[in-house]
Design a protein around this motif. Structure first.
Motif, mmCIF file in Angstrom:
data_model
loop_
_atom_site.group_PDB
_atom_site.id
_atom_site.type_symbol
_atom_site.label_atom_id
_atom_site.label_comp_id
_atom_site.label_asym_id
_atom_site.label_seq_id
_atom_site.Cartn_x
_atom_site.Cartn_y
_atom_site.Cartn_z
ATOM 1 N N ASN A 1 52.259 72.181 98.223
ATOM 2 C CA ASN A 1 51.639 72.679 97.123
ATOM 3 C C ASN A 1 51.728 74.272 97.220
ATOM 4 O OD1 ASN A 1 51.124 70.072 96.186
ATOM 5 N ND2 ASN A 1 49.032 70.064 96.877
ATOM 6 N N PHE B 1 53.172 76.894 94.765
ATOM 7 C CA PHE B 1 52.282 77.912 93.842
ATOM 8 C C PHE B 1 52.927 79.340 93.922
ATOM 9 C CE2 PHE B 1 48.722 80.816 93.950
ATOM 10 C CZ PHE B 1 48.263 80.404 92.677
ATOM 11 N N THR C 1 54.195 81.297 90.841
ATOM 12 C CA THR C 1 53.215 82.520 90.353
ATOM 13 C C THR C 1 53.799 83.889 90.805
ATOM 14 O OG1 THR C 1 51.817 82.251 92.206
ATOM 15 C CG2 THR C 1 51.206 81.070 90.088
ATOM 16 N N ALA D 1 47.671 84.136 88.488
ATOM 17 C CA ALA D 1 47.566 83.279 89.370
ATOM 18 C C ALA D 1 46.154 83.010 89.773
ATOM 19 C CB ALA D 1 48.359 83.801 90.769
ATOM 20 N N THR E 1 45.442 80.246 87.381
ATOM 21 C CA THR E 1 45.928 79.117 87.504
ATOM 22 C C THR E 1 45.389 78.404 88.819
ATOM 23 O OG1 THR E 1 48.181 80.036 87.039
ATOM 24 C CG2 THR E 1 48.335 77.820 88.113
ATOM 25 N N LEU E 2 44.982 78.881 89.682
ATOM 26 C CA LEU E 2 44.443 78.281 90.931
ATOM 27 C C LEU E 2 43.077 77.886 90.415
ATOM 28 C CD1 LEU E 2 44.684 77.338 93.811
ATOM 29 C CD2 LEU E 2 43.798 79.534 94.275
ATOM 30 N N ILE F 1 46.228 68.475 92.363
ATOM 31 C CA ILE F 1 47.193 69.798 92.701
ATOM 32 C C ILE F 1 48.387 69.076 93.290
ATOM 33 C CG2 ILE F 1 47.302 71.505 94.041
ATOM 34 C CD1 ILE F 1 44.256 71.844 94.129
ATOM 35 N N ILE G 1 50.977 72.366 88.984
ATOM 36 C CA ILE G 1 50.747 73.846 89.049
ATOM 37 C C ILE G 1 51.591 74.760 88.216
ATOM 38 C CG2 ILE G 1 51.812 75.609 90.752
ATOM 39 C CD1 ILE G 1 50.861 73.803 93.037
ATOM 40 N N TYR H 1 50.083 77.208 85.349
ATOM 41 C CA TYR H 1 50.443 78.408 85.385
ATOM 42 C C TYR H 1 51.019 78.681 83.900
ATOM 43 C CZ TYR H 1 53.662 82.330 86.089
ATOM 44 O OH TYR H 1 54.224 83.654 85.962
#
Length: 539
Positions: A251, A255, A259, A285, A288-289, A298, A303, A307
């Motif tokens: 993950n 990510f 990003t 980012a 997004t998180l 997740i 992701i 995003y």
């Protein structure tokens, strides 16, 4: 009305007679068939006839009573009608009298007006006669003046001939010599006036420049932020860190590759760090998180979806921020791409100062100075709000942000004066216009005000703290506030412990201690507030 009553009574009597006749006819009809068999009526028949007669009498009596009642009712109605008629008659008579009085007044008013008109006509006739007489006298006077004017012209001509013979010059030569003398004198006086005007303009210019700068600094100030290349996201719990990392780091790798932002997961409890030099990318980012943590699911596909949504959201936020900035400045026409780039500066800082707020502040300062100098405030605001637009692309394009911003403004159709102000605000291009000079001044004022930039932030904060500590150390002081970026200290004292004389002493002592211990630009006002205020200046 009496005749009506008589008529009603007559009608009642007729009705009674008719009832008697009807009763007699009924009796005759009942007894007529048996006359051949019997010689006379029996007792029963007589009793029946008597009963019918009594019944007829009662009905006649009821009819009579009803007729009398109806007659009384009609009588009362007639009386009401008569009263109404009498009242109407009185009203008509009263209105008639009123109309007669009004007519009499109108006639009197008309007579008075006619008398006034007659008097006015008489006065006008007299005035016309006076004007005619005056016109005749004016004509005679005008004729006399014309004769005298001709005589004066003849005398003037003789005098001029005598003067020419005495002076040896003609009138044209004397006029030329006089004009030359007056011209030389006027040139000398004009030179003196110009020199005085230049001196006065220089003195006034210095005063106005100080006033402009002071007003701009006093009226405009924005908040200060700390510049950073990392963002912190707080987590609901440490177990979320494992979900973010994923199986074998799947993950976190997805990510970072999606990003372009480094995700730092360390021992910090319930928090992770996002590191990137591009503030827009870092904010995307972070959003997004944040969405992934709130959702709880997740994995690489989620992701990418989060995003894309966050990227659109940040883009909308940038556009909105740019539009809000232009609305605040009153600028309505600007290319959409410039608005987007302007909004991206919301996430950019320079020496701890938010770039978008710095641009808005500089534009307000430039508008104030332009208004004081009678220039176009909107053009100055446009130059200043776009002067750092190139910082939105310095992470992507090589070169100075001033030259990059000028190229962007030129590409999107901005005026050449705006382009020149952008490219010359750091003297990378020679300054050629007043707008460029004022753009530089506004940029310098916004960047150099106390507390605006992080270079002097630490010393600035320490100075504010020390100012409050000095004032708080005196007895009887209740509260101390450092205000206006440290240019004023407001000291609240307890009125029961400090009187007016002691307030003056505290203000003077604080000012003296500040002068001895601290180094600061300008002056600091110390205001001691009790029931009255005592003010001293530390110079």
């Amino acid at each position: 009305m009496n005749s009506t009553v008589v008529i009603m009574l007559a009608v009642a009597v007729v009705l009674l007679a008719l009832v008697a006749i009807v009763a007699l006819a009924v009796l005759i009809r009942r007894t007529g068939g048996d006359r051949t068999a019997r010689q006379g009526p029996t007792a029963e028949e007589l009793a029946d006839v008597q009963a019918e007669l009594d019944q007829a009498r009662r009905e006649g009596t009821e009819i009579r009573v009803k007729a009398e009642s109806d007659a009384g009712e009609m009588l009362r109605r007639a009386e009401v009608v008569a009263e109404d008629a009498l009242r109407v008659r009185k009203e008509v008579e009263e209105e008639t009298r009123t109309l007669k009085n009004e007519l009499k007044e109108l006639r009197s008013d008309l007579e008075r007006r006619e008398n006034r008109l007659a008097g006015r006509e008489q006065r006008l006739d007299e005035e016309a006669r006076r004007l005619a007489e005056r016109g005749r006298k004016l004509a005679e006077t005008e004729s006399e003046l014309a004769d005298r004017r001709a005589e004066l012209d003849h005398i003037e001509e003789k005098r001029r001939e005598v003067l020419e013979r005495v002076a040896g010059l003609t009138a044209e030569q004397a006029k030329s010599e006089l004009v030359m003398t007056i011209e030389n004198q006027a040139k000398r006086e004009a030179a003196l006036i110009v020199r005085e005007i230049e001196s006065e303009a220089r003195r006034e210019g210095e005063k106005r420049a100080c006033k402009i700068v002071t007003l701009a600094v006093q009226r405009v100030a924005t908040e200060q932020t700390a510049e950073s290349v990392v963002s912190v996201l707080h987590l609901p719990g440490d177990e979320m860190k494992g979900r973010i990392i994923g199986r074998e780091g799947r993950n976190i790798r997805a990510f970072e590759s999606t990003t372009g932002v480094n995700l730092i997961i360390d021992d910090t409890p319930e928090a992770v760090l996002l590191s990137c030099f591009d503030p827009v990318r870092r904010e995307t980012a972070r959003l997004t998180l944040e969405k992934l943590v709130l959702d709880g699911r997740i994995h690489p596909q989620r992701i990418e979806e989060a995003y894309e949504r966050s990227k659109e959201e940040v883009k909308d936020l940038c556009v909105r921020a740019g539009e809000d900035a232009l609305v605040e400045l009153g600028i309505t026409d600007m290319h959409p791409e410039l608005i987007t780039l302007l909004g991206q500066l919301r996430y950019r800082t320079s020496y701890g100062q938010n770039v978008l707020k710095h641009l808005i502040e500089s534009a307000h300062i430039a508008g104030i100075m332009a208004a004081e100098l009678r220039l176009d405030p909107m053009l100055l605001k446009r130059c200043t709000v776009l002067h750092d637009i190139g910082k939105a692309l310095t992470h992507e394009v090589e070169g100075s942000h001033a030259l990059i911003g000028a190229e962007i403004a030129r590409r999107y159709g901005e005026h050449e004066d705006v382009v020149h102000a952008i490219e010359a605000h750091h003297n990378e291009v020679e300054v050629r216009t007043v707008e460029a000079v004022l753009t530089q001044a506004a940029d310098a004022i916004s960047g150099s005000r106390p507390g605006a930039r992080r270079e002097s932030l630490e010393a600035y904060v320490k100075r504010l703290e020390r100012l409050e500590e000095i004032a708080q150390s005196y007895d009887g002081v209740e509260k101390v506030f450092a205000m206006q970026a440290g240019r004023e200290i407001r000291v609240m004292v307890r009125p029961e412990a400090i009187d007016d004389i002691q307030a003056q002493v505290i203000a003077r002592d604080v000012a003296k201690q500040v002068e001895e211990e601290l180094t600061y630009p300008g002056q600091i006002r110390i205001t001691v507030v009790r029931e009255s205020r005592a003010t001293e200046f530390a110079r």
